[in-house]
Scaffold this motif. Structure first.
Motif, PDB file in Angstrom:
ATOM      1  N   ALA A  13     -17.469 -30.204  13.326  1.00 62.26           N
ATOM      2  CA  ALA A  13     -18.901 -29.931  13.438  1.00 62.26           C
ATOM      3  C   ALA A  13     -19.500 -30.834  14.512  1.00 62.26           C
ATOM      4  N   ALA A  14     -20.526 -30.313  15.194  1.00 64.64           N
ATOM      5  CA  ALA A  14     -21.141 -31.084  16.281  1.00 64.64           C
ATOM      6  C   ALA A  14     -22.655 -31.110  16.139  1.00 64.64           C
ATOM      7  N   LEU A  15     -23.233 -32.206  16.600  1.00 63.96           N
ATOM      8  CA  LEU A  15     -24.678 -32.229  16.791  1.00 63.96           C
ATOM      9  C   LEU A  15     -24.955 -32.509  18.252  1.00 63.96           C
ATOM     10  N   ARG A  16     -26.077 -32.015  18.720  1.00 66.53           N
ATOM     11  CA  ARG A  16     -26.557 -32.342  20.080  1.00 66.53           C
ATOM     12  C   ARG A  16     -27.883 -33.042  19.900  1.00 66.53           C
ATOM     13  N   PHE A  17     -28.051 -34.146  20.596  1.00 66.42           N
ATOM     14  CA  PHE A  17     -29.352 -34.790  20.608  1.00 66.42           C
ATOM     15  C   PHE A  17     -29.768 -34.917  22.071  1.00 66.42           C
ATOM     16  N   ILE A  18     -30.860 -34.235  22.428  1.00 67.95           N
ATOM     17  CA  ILE A  18     -31.187 -34.071  23.842  1.00 67.95           C
ATOM     18  C   ILE A  18     -31.790 -35.353  24.425  1.00 67.95           C
ATOM     19  N   VAL A  19     -31.152 -35.839  25.495  1.00 64.33           N
ATOM     20  CA  VAL A  19     -31.491 -37.134  26.076  1.00 64.33           C
ATOM     21  C   VAL A  19     -32.335 -36.993  27.352  1.00 64.33           C
ATOM     22  N   GLU A  20     -31.940 -36.097  28.224  1.00 61.99           N
ATOM     23  CA  GLU A  20     -32.656 -35.955  29.503  1.00 61.99           C
ATOM     24  C   GLU A  20     -32.586 -34.511  29.982  1.00 61.99           C
ATOM     25  N   GLY A  21     -33.711 -34.033  30.503  1.00 61.89           N
ATOM     26  CA  GLY A  21     -33.746 -32.688  31.063  1.00 61.89           C
ATOM     27  C   GLY A  21     -34.527 -31.752  30.177  1.00 61.89           C
ATOM     28  N   SER A  22     -34.613 -30.525  30.629  1.00 62.50           N
ATOM     29  CA  SER A  22     -35.443 -29.557  29.932  1.00 62.50           C
ATOM     30  C   SER A  22     -35.025 -28.162  30.353  1.00 62.50           C
ATOM     31  N   GLY A  23     -34.937 -27.270  29.409  1.00 61.37           N
ATOM     32  CA  GLY A  23     -34.791 -25.858  29.769  1.00 61.37           C
ATOM     33  C   GLY A  23     -33.381 -25.309  29.755  1.00 61.37           C
ATOM     34  N   ALA A  24     -32.355 -26.149  29.592  1.00 59.70           N
ATOM     35  CA  ALA A  24     -31.016 -25.584  29.444  1.00 59.70           C
ATOM     36  C   ALA A  24     -30.899 -25.011  28.038  1.00 59.70           C
ATOM     37  N   TYR A  25     -29.852 -24.204  27.807  1.00 66.49           N
ATOM     38  CA  TYR A  25     -29.721 -23.603  26.480  1.00 66.49           C
ATOM     39  C   TYR A  25     -28.375 -23.933  25.864  1.00 66.49           C
ATOM     40  N   THR A  26     -28.330 -23.814  24.555  1.00 69.12           N
ATOM     41  CA  THR A  26     -27.049 -23.739  23.879  1.00 69.12           C
ATOM     42  C   THR A  26     -27.123 -22.499  23.013  1.00 69.12           C
ATOM     43  N   ALA A  27     -26.029 -21.774  22.929  1.00 70.53           N
ATOM     44  CA  ALA A  27     -25.980 -20.592  22.064  1.00 70.53           C
ATOM     45  C   ALA A  27     -25.036 -20.912  20.915  1.00 70.53           C
ATOM     46  N   VAL A  28     -25.499 -20.631  19.700  1.00 65.12           N
ATOM     47  CA  VAL A  28     -24.699 -20.908  18.502  1.00 65.12           C
ATOM     48  C   VAL A  28     -24.644 -19.641  17.669  1.00 65.12           C
ATOM     49  N   GLU A  29     -23.440 -19.134  17.474  1.00 68.42           N
ATOM     50  CA  GLU A  29     -23.227 -18.001  16.570  1.00 68.42           C
ATOM     51  C   GLU A  29     -24.216 -16.852  16.844  1.00 68.42           C
ATOM     52  N   GLY A  30     -24.312 -16.479  18.132  1.00 68.18           N
ATOM     53  CA  GLY A  30     -25.106 -15.293  18.485  1.00 68.18           C
ATOM     54  C   GLY A  30     -26.570 -15.527  18.758  1.00 68.18           C
ATOM     55  N   GLU A  31     -27.000 -16.792  18.805  1.00 73.19           N
ATOM     56  CA  GLU A  31     -28.419 -17.056  19.120  1.00 73.19           C
ATOM     57  C   GLU A  31     -28.554 -18.227  20.083  1.00 73.19           C
ATOM     58  N   LYS A  32     -29.423 -18.006  21.078  1.00 71.02           N
ATOM     59  CA  LYS A  32     -29.667 -19.049  22.071  1.00 71.02           C
ATOM     60  C   LYS A  32     -30.834 -19.917  21.632  1.00 71.02           C
ATOM     61  N   THR A  33     -30.784 -21.193  21.994  1.00 72.58           N
ATOM     62  CA  THR A  33     -31.978 -22.015  21.831  1.00 72.58           C
ATOM     63  C   THR A  33     -32.156 -22.845  23.089  1.00 72.58           C
ATOM     64  N   ILE A  34     -33.398 -22.993  23.509  1.00 73.00           N
ATOM     65  CA  ILE A  34     -33.698 -23.789  24.693  1.00 73.00           C
ATOM     66  C   ILE A  34     -33.867 -25.233  24.247  1.00 73.00           C
ATOM     67  N   MET A  35     -33.278 -26.159  25.029  1.00 67.69           N
ATOM     68  CA  MET A  35     -33.268 -27.560  24.609  1.00 67.69           C
ATOM     69  C   MET A  35     -34.316 -28.395  25.344  1.00 67.69           C
ATOM     70  N   GLU A  36     -34.996 -29.219  24.589  1.00 64.94           N
ATOM     71  CA  GLU A  36     -35.982 -30.150  25.151  1.00 64.94           C
ATOM     72  C   GLU A  36     -35.659 -31.555  24.648  1.00 64.94           C
TER      73      GLU A  36
END
Ligand code: GTQ
Ligand code: FE2
Length: 347
Positions: A111-134
């Motif tokens: 299992a993984a977690l992402r904690f967004i450190v720098e940047g804006s607007g990239a995405y990650t897709a998980v199990e068929g759904e995209k989310t934009i990261m801030e």
């Protein structure tokens, strides 16, 4: 450290009789195995973002995300060099995705977690759904979910990965597969999970298929708002300031069964009293600056820095200005196994 033998005179027995039969004498190692308190090789440590940003960006010039599969610099605990972990049970790394890049779809039992450190607007897709990261968003990739990352913005995107890799390694339960396509097909619109499950409501017949949370992005705007709202009530805890834990809205437990995550606010000038717990903890500084006394070492930290508190090591934090700290650990595992302990000193 190699301890002196209890019975050096028995060395011939150990070497000639026992070793060839895959046997070993417990009495020589009992007190290393069963210690009165946690004795970890995990060390306290800090990574200052301003010190590592440049070499991280350099990785963006020397290898592509596609070649690397995941372009990540592992944060290795100095007490466990070469063992690819930040604490005994957890892996952490800083992942970089440059504009236009895609880190291809795969899934694994870790299992993984992402904690967004720098940047804006990239995405990650998980199990068929995209989310934009801030910045400050906390995103989960539960065990065996398909995930790919992409950067459609015009700036580099950096996040902290936290994975239960060492735990899964201990249990010999690693499986992984690649989708064979760069991006996975999307089955739901962006924001769907948060809208459905992130507002104190669940579909009436909702039954979670796994232990993981149906919400997979916990946006910082909401977390920050919760902290800001609560500070008005002045409910400062002497050990934690104001500390929240992220939950799976379906069961009130951690968003993923192996990793607990927290966000806390320390107001300017606040000094926490001494605290320790058995879950070695990774801290990421989201806002502010401060000082932490971890064991007998002092660490100065600022925005985007990462530091480690080992198991059962006393910690005290002081905020020089309003500070927000994200943290994660294996606490849910220890709690499920009735192992977790904390010590609030006299507070
Ligand atoms: O982004 O999928 O840091 O699979 C380590 C393993 C990131 C990822 C890591 C991974 C990923
Ligand atoms: Fe992955």
């Amino acid at each position: 450290m190699v301890e002196a033998a209890v019975r050096p005179d028995l060395t011939p027995y150990y070497e000639e009789d026992l070793a060839p039969r895959n046997l070993a004498p417990l009495w020589e190692v009992l007190h290393q195995m069963v210690t009165p308190e946690p004795e970890s090789v995990c060390e306290s440590a800090i990574w200052h973002y301003e010190d590592i940003r440049e070499v991280l960006m350099k990785s963006g010039e020397i290898i592509t995300a596609e070649q690397a599969e995941r372009r990540v610099l592992i944060l290795e605990n100095p007490g466990m060099t070469g063992r690819r972990r930040i604490t005994t049970s957890l892996f952490a790394g800083l992942q970089l995705i440059m504009p236009g890049e895609i880190a291809p779809a795969h899934r694994h039992t870790q299992a993984a977690l992402r904690f967004i450190v720098e940047g804006s607007g990239a995405y990650t897709a998980v199990e068929g759904e995209k989310t934009i990261m801030e910045e400050g968003d906390f995103i989960i990739t539960p065990s065996w979910t398909w995930h790919d990352h992409g950067n459609e913005s015009d700036q580099p995107m950096v996040w902290m990965d936290g994975l239960d890799v060492p735990l899964v390694e201990l249990l010999d339960a690693s499986f992984m597969e690649r989708l064979g396509e760069k991006s996975q097909p999307l089955g739901r619109p962006t924001g769907d999970s948060l809208a459905r499950y992130g507002s104190g409501l669940l579909p009436v017949d909702y039954k979670g298929q796994t232990a993981a949370s149906p919400v997979f992005n916990y946006p910082y705007v909401r977390t920050r708002e919760a902290l800001e709202q609560m500070r008005k009530a002045d409910e400062w805890d002497s050990c934690h300031g104001l500390k929240l834990r992220y939950v799976n809205p379906d069961n009130g437990e951690a968003p993923m069964p192996t990793i607990g995550t927290f966000m806390q606010l320390l107001p300017k000038g606040f000094e926490t009293s001494s605290y320790r717990s058995t879950d070695a903890t990774v801290y990421c500084v989201v806002e502010g600056t401060g000082t932490s006394l971890i064991g007998d070492k002092t660490f100065e930290w600022g925005k985007r820095d990462t530091f480690i508190v080992p198991s059962w090591c006393p910690q005290r934090h002081t905020a020089n200005e309003d500070a927000v700290l994200f943290s994660f650990s294996d606490r849910p595992v220890q709690q499920k196994l009735d192992l977790w302990r904390e010590d609030r000193g006299n507070a």
